[in-house]
Write a protein that holds these residues in place. Structure first.
Motif, PDB file in Angstrom:
ATOM      1  N   LEU A 297       0.853  -1.182   0.000  1.00 16.19           N
ATOM      2  CA  LEU A 297       0.000   0.000   0.000  1.00 16.19           C
ATOM      3  C   LEU A 297       0.887   1.230   0.000  1.00 16.19           C
ATOM      4  CD1 LEU A 297      -2.783  -0.762   2.665  1.00 16.19           C
ATOM      5  CD2 LEU A 297      -3.112  -0.549   0.198  1.00 16.19           C
ATOM      6  N   ARG A 298       0.358   2.309  -0.544  1.00 15.30           N
ATOM      7  CA  ARG A 298       1.062   3.583  -0.486  1.00 15.30           C
ATOM      8  C   ARG A 298       0.164   4.587   0.224  1.00 15.30           C
ATOM      9  NH1 ARG A 298       2.589   8.002  -5.140  1.00 15.30           N
ATOM     10  NH2 ARG A 298       4.655   8.580  -4.364  1.00 15.30           N
ATOM     11  N   LEU A 299       0.625   5.034   1.375  1.00 16.66           N
ATOM     12  CA  LEU A 299      -0.114   6.032   2.130  1.00 16.66           C
ATOM     13  C   LEU A 299       0.353   7.433   1.732  1.00 16.66           C
ATOM     14  CD1 LEU A 299      -0.094   4.462   5.703  1.00 16.66           C
ATOM     15  CD2 LEU A 299      -1.623   3.985   3.776  1.00 16.66           C
ATOM     16  N   SER A 300      -0.572   8.365   1.745  1.00 16.05           N
ATOM     17  CA  SER A 300      -0.255   9.764   1.459  1.00 16.05           C
ATOM     18  C   SER A 300      -0.642  10.630   2.636  1.00 16.05           C
ATOM     19  CB  SER A 300      -1.010  10.247   0.217  1.00 16.05           C
ATOM     20  OG  SER A 300      -0.619   9.534  -0.924  1.00 16.05           O
ATOM     21  N   CYS A 301       0.126  11.657   2.850  1.00 17.83           N
ATOM     22  CA  CYS A 301      -0.109  12.596   3.940  1.00 17.83           C
ATOM     23  C   CYS A 301      -0.011  13.995   3.343  1.00 17.83           C
ATOM     24  CB  CYS A 301       0.944  12.372   5.016  1.00 17.83           C
ATOM     25  SG  CYS A 301       0.967  13.604   6.327  1.00 17.83           S
ATOM     26  N   GLU A 302      -1.162  14.612   3.142  1.00 16.66           N
ATOM     27  CA  GLU A 302      -1.200  15.936   2.519  1.00 16.66           C
ATOM     28  C   GLU A 302      -1.168  17.018   3.591  1.00 16.66           C
ATOM     29  OE1 GLU A 302      -4.680  16.680   0.236  1.00 16.66           O
ATOM     30  OE2 GLU A 302      -3.990  18.630  -0.480  1.00 16.66           O
ATOM     31  N   VAL A 303      -0.324  17.996   3.356  1.00 19.81           N
ATOM     32  CA  VAL A 303      -0.180  19.103   4.301  1.00 19.81           C
ATOM     33  C   VAL A 303      -1.240  20.158   4.018  1.00 19.81           C
ATOM     34  CG1 VAL A 303       1.359  20.904   5.116  1.00 19.81           C
ATOM     35  CG2 VAL A 303       2.290  18.691   4.412  1.00 19.81           C
TER      36      VAL A 303
ATOM     37  N   ALA B  39      14.362   7.920   8.719  1.00 19.34           N
ATOM     38  CA  ALA B  39      14.609   6.920   9.749  1.00 19.34           C
ATOM     39  C   ALA B  39      13.417   5.979   9.807  1.00 19.34           C
ATOM     40  CB  ALA B  39      14.828   7.586  11.109  1.00 19.34           C
ATOM     41  N   TYR B  40      13.672   4.750  10.264  1.00 15.77           N
ATOM     42  CA  TYR B  40      12.635   3.720  10.299  1.00 15.77           C
ATOM     43  C   TYR B  40      12.718   2.930  11.586  1.00 15.77           C
ATOM     44  CZ  TYR B  40      12.482   4.689   5.300  1.00 15.77           C
ATOM     45  OH  TYR B  40      12.370   5.316   4.083  1.00 15.77           O
ATOM     46  N   ALA B  41      11.554   2.476  12.032  1.00 14.16           N
ATOM     47  CA  ALA B  41      11.529   1.524  13.131  1.00 14.16           C
ATOM     48  C   ALA B  41      12.105   0.196  12.647  1.00 14.16           C
ATOM     49  CB  ALA B  41      10.104   1.329  13.627  1.00 14.16           C
ATOM     50  N   ASP B  42      12.722  -0.545  13.533  1.00 11.37           N
ATOM     51  CA  ASP B  42      13.306  -1.828  13.145  1.00 11.37           C
ATOM     52  C   ASP B  42      12.265  -2.755  12.535  1.00 11.37           C
ATOM     53  OD1 ASP B  42      15.649  -2.041  15.936  1.00 11.37           O
ATOM     54  OD2 ASP B  42      15.777  -1.005  14.005  1.00 11.37           O
ATOM     55  N   SER B  43      11.049  -2.657  13.011  1.00  9.91           N
ATOM     56  CA  SER B  43       9.994  -3.562  12.558  1.00  9.91           C
ATOM     57  C   SER B  43       9.594  -3.345  11.097  1.00  9.91           C
ATOM     58  CB  SER B  43       8.764  -3.416  13.453  1.00  9.91           C
ATOM     59  OG  SER B  43       8.279  -2.082  13.422  1.00  9.91           O
ATOM     60  N   VAL B  44       9.926  -2.173  10.538  1.00 10.99           N
ATOM     61  CA  VAL B  44       9.531  -1.890   9.150  1.00 10.99           C
ATOM     62  C   VAL B  44      10.716  -1.644   8.241  1.00 10.99           C
ATOM     63  CG1 VAL B  44       7.387  -0.884  10.037  1.00 10.99           C
ATOM     64  CG2 VAL B  44       9.282   0.623   9.404  1.00 10.99           C
ATOM     65  N   LYS B  45      11.897  -1.622   8.808  1.00  8.86           N
ATOM     66  CA  LYS B  45      13.095  -1.332   8.025  1.00  8.86           C
ATOM     67  C   LYS B  45      13.256  -2.347   6.906  1.00  8.86           C
ATOM     68  CE  LYS B  45      16.143   0.404  10.635  1.00  8.86           C
ATOM     69  NZ  LYS B  45      17.186   0.578  11.673  1.00  8.86           N
ATOM     70  N   GLY B  46      13.521  -1.846   5.708  1.00  9.77           N
ATOM     71  CA  GLY B  46      13.662  -2.725   4.554  1.00  9.77           C
ATOM     72  C   GLY B  46      12.360  -3.022   3.846  1.00  9.77           C
ATOM     73  N   ARG B  47      11.236  -2.671   4.465  1.00 14.60           N
ATOM     74  CA  ARG B  47       9.930  -2.915   3.840  1.00 14.60           C
ATOM     75  C   ARG B  47       9.192  -1.611   3.543  1.00 14.60           C
ATOM     76  NH1 ARG B  47       6.035  -5.319   6.689  1.00 14.60           N
ATOM     77  NH2 ARG B  47       6.829  -4.621   8.734  1.00 14.60           N
TER      78      ARG B  47
ATOM     79  N   THR C 165       3.274  17.014   0.368  1.00 10.96           N
ATOM     80  CA  THR C 165       2.780  15.656   0.618  1.00 10.96           C
ATOM     81  C   THR C 165       3.937  14.755   1.026  1.00 10.96           C
ATOM     82  OG1 THR C 165       1.073  15.982  -1.067  1.00 10.96           O
ATOM     83  CG2 THR C 165       1.443  13.735  -0.308  1.00 10.96           C
ATOM     84  N   VAL C 166       3.684  13.916   2.000  1.00 12.31           N
ATOM     85  CA  VAL C 166       4.648  12.904   2.436  1.00 12.31           C
ATOM     86  C   VAL C 166       4.005  11.541   2.192  1.00 12.31           C
ATOM     87  CG1 VAL C 166       5.910  11.950   4.381  1.00 12.31           C
ATOM     88  CG2 VAL C 166       5.690  14.428   4.128  1.00 12.31           C
ATOM     89  N   TYR C 167       4.782  10.616   1.662  1.00  9.79           N
ATOM     90  CA  TYR C 167       4.274   9.297   1.320  1.00  9.79           C
ATOM     91  C   TYR C 167       4.920   8.226   2.191  1.00  9.79           C
ATOM     92  CZ  TYR C 167       3.023  11.876  -2.902  1.00  9.79           C
ATOM     93  OH  TYR C 167       2.527  12.813  -3.777  1.00  9.79           O
ATOM     94  N   LEU C 168       4.214   7.139   2.349  1.00 10.28           N
ATOM     95  CA  LEU C 168       4.780   5.963   2.999  1.00 10.28           C
ATOM     96  C   LEU C 168       4.440   4.759   2.125  1.00 10.28           C
ATOM     97  CD1 LEU C 168       6.339   4.991   5.526  1.00 10.28           C
ATOM     98  CD2 LEU C 168       4.115   4.377   6.511  1.00 10.28           C
ATOM     99  N   GLN C 169       5.453   4.260   1.424  1.00 17.40           N
ATOM    100  CA  GLN C 169       5.285   3.055   0.614  1.00 17.40           C
ATOM    101  C   GLN C 169       5.516   1.861   1.530  1.00 17.40           C
ATOM    102  OE1 GLN C 169       4.439   2.642  -2.713  1.00 17.40           O
ATOM    103  NE2 GLN C 169       4.402   0.450  -2.224  1.00 17.40           N
ATOM    104  N   MET C 170       4.505   1.017   1.627  1.00 11.99           N
ATOM    105  CA  MET C 170       4.580  -0.124   2.533  1.00 11.99           C
ATOM    106  C   MET C 170       4.539  -1.401   1.714  1.00 11.99           C
ATOM    107  SD  MET C 170       2.108   1.178   5.623  1.00 11.99           S
ATOM    108  CE  MET C 170       0.607   0.865   4.703  1.00 11.99           C
ATOM    109  N   ASN C 171       5.600  -2.172   1.779  1.00  6.23           N
ATOM    110  CA  ASN C 171       5.709  -3.420   1.030  1.00  6.23           C
ATOM    111  C   ASN C 171       5.781  -4.601   1.982  1.00  6.23           C
ATOM    112  OD1 ASN C 171       5.922  -1.910  -1.435  1.00  6.23           O
ATOM    113  ND2 ASN C 171       8.085  -1.578  -0.994  1.00  6.23           N
ATOM    114  N   SER C 172       5.522  -5.775   1.444  1.00  4.51           N
ATOM    115  CA  SER C 172       5.598  -7.010   2.239  1.00  4.51           C
ATOM    116  C   SER C 172       4.823  -6.873   3.538  1.00  4.51           C
ATOM    117  CB  SER C 172       7.058  -7.366   2.520  1.00  4.51           C
ATOM    118  OG  SER C 172       7.782  -7.535   1.322  1.00  4.51           O
TER     119      SER C 172
END
Length: 129
Positions: free
Chosen positions: A18-24, A59-67, A78-85
Protein backbone atom coordinates in the motif's frame (compact mmCIF):
# COMPACT_ATOMS: atom_id res chain seq x y z
CA UNK A 1 -6.44 25.24 10.12
CA UNK A 2 -3.06 23.51 10.23
CA UNK A 3 -3.29 19.74 9.90
CA UNK A 4 -2.58 16.73 7.74
CA UNK A 5 -4.93 14.58 5.68
CA UNK A 6 -3.95 10.93 5.44
CA UNK A 7 -5.21 8.58 2.72
CA UNK A 8 -4.35 5.36 0.96
CA UNK A 9 -5.23 2.82 3.61
CA UNK A 10 -7.33 -0.24 2.92
CA UNK A 11 -7.46 -4.00 2.96
CA UNK A 12 -4.49 -5.89 1.63
CA UNK A 13 -3.38 -9.50 1.74
CA UNK A 14 -0.21 -10.51 3.58
CA UNK A 15 2.75 -9.79 1.36
CA UNK A 16 0.92 -7.02 -0.43
CA UNK A 17 1.68 -3.32 -0.70
CA UNK A 18 0.00 0.00 0.00
CA UNK A 19 1.06 3.58 -0.49
CA UNK A 20 -0.11 6.03 2.13
CA UNK A 21 -0.26 9.76 1.46
CA UNK A 22 -0.11 12.60 3.94
CA UNK A 23 -1.20 15.94 2.52
CA UNK A 24 -0.18 19.10 4.30
CA UNK A 25 -2.97 21.60 4.90
CA UNK A 26 -2.33 25.11 6.11
CA UNK A 27 1.46 25.32 6.35
CA UNK A 28 4.73 24.41 4.69
CA UNK A 29 7.08 21.72 5.87
CA UNK A 30 10.22 23.83 5.87
CA UNK A 31 12.72 22.64 8.47
CA UNK A 32 10.30 20.32 10.25
CA UNK A 33 10.47 16.56 10.52
CA UNK A 34 7.34 14.64 9.58
CA UNK A 35 6.63 11.25 11.05
CA UNK A 36 4.27 8.40 10.34
CA UNK A 37 2.84 6.79 13.45
CA UNK A 38 0.54 3.81 13.81
CA UNK A 39 -1.78 2.70 16.54
CA UNK A 40 -3.81 -0.38 17.32
CA UNK A 41 -6.53 -0.48 19.96
CA UNK A 42 -5.16 -0.80 23.45
CA UNK A 43 -1.61 0.09 22.49
CA UNK A 44 0.35 3.30 22.44
CA UNK A 45 0.90 5.16 19.23
CA UNK A 46 4.29 4.19 17.80
CA UNK A 47 6.46 5.92 15.26
CA UNK A 48 7.33 3.85 12.22
CA UNK A 49 9.15 6.33 10.01
CA UNK A 50 10.11 9.98 9.68
CA UNK A 51 11.61 12.34 7.16
CA UNK A 52 13.36 15.64 7.65
CA UNK A 53 12.25 18.40 5.30
CA UNK A 54 15.57 20.15 5.97
CA UNK A 55 17.92 17.56 4.49
CA UNK A 56 15.68 14.70 3.42
CA UNK A 57 17.16 12.30 5.96
CA UNK A 58 14.94 9.41 6.94
CA UNK A 59 14.61 6.92 9.75
CA UNK A 60 12.64 3.72 10.30
CA UNK A 61 11.53 1.52 13.13
CA UNK A 62 13.31 -1.83 13.14
CA UNK A 63 9.99 -3.56 12.56
CA UNK A 64 9.53 -1.89 9.15
CA UNK A 65 13.10 -1.33 8.02
CA UNK A 66 13.66 -2.72 4.55
CA UNK A 67 9.93 -2.91 3.84
CA UNK A 68 8.66 0.68 4.18
CA UNK A 69 9.95 3.73 2.35
CA UNK A 70 9.11 7.31 3.31
CA UNK A 71 9.40 10.12 0.79
CA UNK A 72 8.21 13.64 0.13
CA UNK A 73 7.36 15.58 -2.99
CA UNK A 74 9.49 18.49 -4.16
CA UNK A 75 6.81 21.01 -3.30
CA UNK A 76 6.87 19.80 0.32
CA UNK A 77 3.12 19.43 0.37
CA UNK A 78 2.78 15.66 0.62
CA UNK A 79 4.65 12.90 2.44
CA UNK A 80 4.27 9.30 1.32
CA UNK A 81 4.78 5.96 3.00
CA UNK A 82 5.29 3.05 0.61
CA UNK A 83 4.58 -0.12 2.53
CA UNK A 84 5.71 -3.42 1.03
CA UNK A 85 5.60 -7.01 2.24
CA UNK A 86 2.81 -6.12 4.63
CA UNK A 87 2.14 -8.49 7.48
CA UNK A 88 -0.83 -8.83 9.84
CA UNK A 89 1.16 -7.09 12.56
CA UNK A 90 1.31 -3.98 10.37
CA UNK A 91 -2.45 -3.57 10.62
CA UNK A 92 -3.23 -0.33 12.41
CA UNK A 93 -4.51 3.18 11.95
CA UNK A 94 -1.70 5.20 10.43
CA UNK A 95 -1.26 8.88 11.22
CA UNK A 96 1.19 11.54 10.16
CA UNK A 97 2.25 14.48 12.25
CA UNK A 98 4.79 17.26 12.39
CA UNK A 99 7.53 17.72 14.96
CA UNK A 100 6.70 20.70 17.17
CA UNK A 101 10.25 21.95 16.83
CA UNK A 102 12.10 22.98 13.72
CA UNK A 103 15.58 21.70 12.90
CA UNK A 104 15.43 18.64 15.13
CA UNK A 105 16.91 15.54 13.53
CA UNK A 106 14.56 12.87 12.28
CA UNK A 107 14.41 10.05 14.83
CA UNK A 108 12.01 7.18 15.30
CA UNK A 109 13.22 5.16 18.25
CA UNK A 110 12.85 8.09 20.64
CA UNK A 111 9.89 9.77 18.95
CA UNK A 112 7.35 10.92 21.50
CA UNK A 113 3.85 11.49 20.09
CA UNK A 114 3.34 14.39 22.51
CA UNK A 115 6.14 16.24 20.75
CA UNK A 116 4.30 16.07 17.44
CA UNK A 117 1.38 18.15 16.32
CA UNK A 118 -1.11 18.76 13.50
CA UNK A 119 -2.41 15.20 13.56
CA UNK A 120 -4.73 14.06 10.79
CA UNK A 121 -7.69 11.73 11.14
CA UNK A 122 -5.63 8.68 10.24
CA UNK A 123 -6.06 6.01 7.59
CA UNK A 124 -6.75 2.40 8.45
CA UNK A 125 -4.64 -0.46 7.15
CA UNK A 126 -6.01 -3.99 7.38
CA UNK A 127 -3.78 -6.92 6.48
CA UNK A 128 -5.73 -10.13 6.12
CA UNK A 129 -6.18 -13.03 3.78
Amino acid sequence: QVHFVESGGGLVQPGGSLRLSCEVIGFTLDYYSIAWFRQVPGKEREAVSCISSSDGSTAYADSVKGRFVISGDNAKTTVYLQMNSLQPEDAAVYYCARDRFQYRPCEVASADPTEFTSWGQGTQVVVSS
